[in-house]
Scaffold this active site. Sequence first.
Site, short mmCIF file in Angstrom:
data_model
loop_
_atom_site.label_atom_id
_atom_site.label_comp_id
_atom_site.label_asym_id
_atom_site.label_seq_id
_atom_site.Cartn_x
_atom_site.Cartn_y
_atom_site.Cartn_z
N HIS A 96 0.92 -1.12 -0.12
CA HIS A 96 0.06 -0.05 0.01
C HIS A 96 0.90 1.15 -0.08
O HIS A 96 1.52 1.54 1.10
CB HIS A 96 -0.93 -0.27 1.14
N ASP A 140 3.43 -4.99 2.83
CA ASP A 140 2.23 -4.58 3.26
C ASP A 140 2.10 -3.01 3.45
O ASP A 140 1.88 -2.07 2.44
CB ASP A 140 1.46 -5.34 4.40
N ASP A 141 2.57 -2.58 4.58
CA ASP A 141 2.74 -1.08 4.89
C ASP A 141 3.95 -1.05 5.77
O ASP A 141 3.88 -0.94 6.86
CB ASP A 141 1.46 -0.77 5.97
N HIS A 148 -8.09 -8.49 -0.47
CA HIS A 148 -7.90 -8.97 0.71
C HIS A 148 -8.80 -9.90 1.36
O HIS A 148 -9.95 -9.43 1.33
CB HIS A 148 -7.79 -7.79 1.83
N GLU A 171 -7.41 -12.52 6.52
CA GLU A 171 -6.45 -11.71 7.33
C GLU A 171 -6.95 -11.87 8.86
O GLU A 171 -6.56 -12.87 9.57
CB GLU A 171 -6.05 -10.53 6.87
#
Length: 333
Positions: A11, A272-273, A191, A194
Amino acid sequence: MSLPKAELHLHIEGTLEPELAFELAARNGVALPYADTDELREAYRFEDLQSFLNLYYELMAVLRTESDFEELADAYLARAAAQGVRHAEIFFDPQAHISRGVEMGTVVEGLGRALDRGEAVHGVSTRLIMCFLRDESAESAMETLEAAKPYLGAGRIVGVGLDSAEVGHPPRKFREVYEAAAAMGLRRVAHAGEEGPPAYIVEALDVLGVERIDHGLRCMEDPELVARLVRDRVPLTLCPLSNVRLRAVDVLAEHPLVAMLDAGLVCTVNSDDPAYFGGYAGDNFDAVREALGLSRERLRELARNSFVAAFLDDDEERRARYLAEVEAYEFGG
């Protein structure tokens, strides 16, 4: 780790490092509720997905202009390239920007300026994937897809995804949006699994028609689903350091990555981040190698999987070249 790899779960807003956040805040006259970068970095500690999202959206306020998004993407590409990323398929969240008065074109053109020169400057080819916020309405997602029409296709948006708070927002909510995206020729990911149950992975496949599952960690709770994912060669974009930071697993040594690979799943490792979760793509590879005792061949398998799973169908020569780089890579030590 500089092993050549593709990053498929990233992201771009999650690459906002504290230093850049303060720099952009000063440039744009945005007051941050933190004394300095050290205090902000201390805030990068989370109890769960929602506590992360609260800070994530708060800091987006500093992103206002095309130049801000260009600088953000350029900084990510520089860090990613230094850790062996050769191809990146980058998520962005237009609804989070449109809702605060930043137009779609500002975001896409700003990111695009950095991505257009990504290969020449950083040696990283790119694709751009627009994500819908699953805790917003399906109507808002459809409006966002309509707003994106001028930016679809080569050089800009090639796919759609689904992110943000998962629990209570099943994939089927976005059936019509994904059907419209498919009709436009866009690639589809989401997504799932998760925090949400394995059933969300099944819905993402059957209702949304996705080609990759982002995260997918909880598929291991459903043996029939695992068998299906293996049979159909559906890639999973795992994010190990993120899983630990957001308490999906308690410690990295307990991550099911090895069991997933042993089961025959097409797993990839991503960041991811990374500004929030403690590491970029190469850092995630290093972390799982150490915590899980992965062999060099297992690491090479993960890198291979990343290029196989990449949306490079329009450039198979490039994919073959990247795969050859994986095979030729020499591990140090």
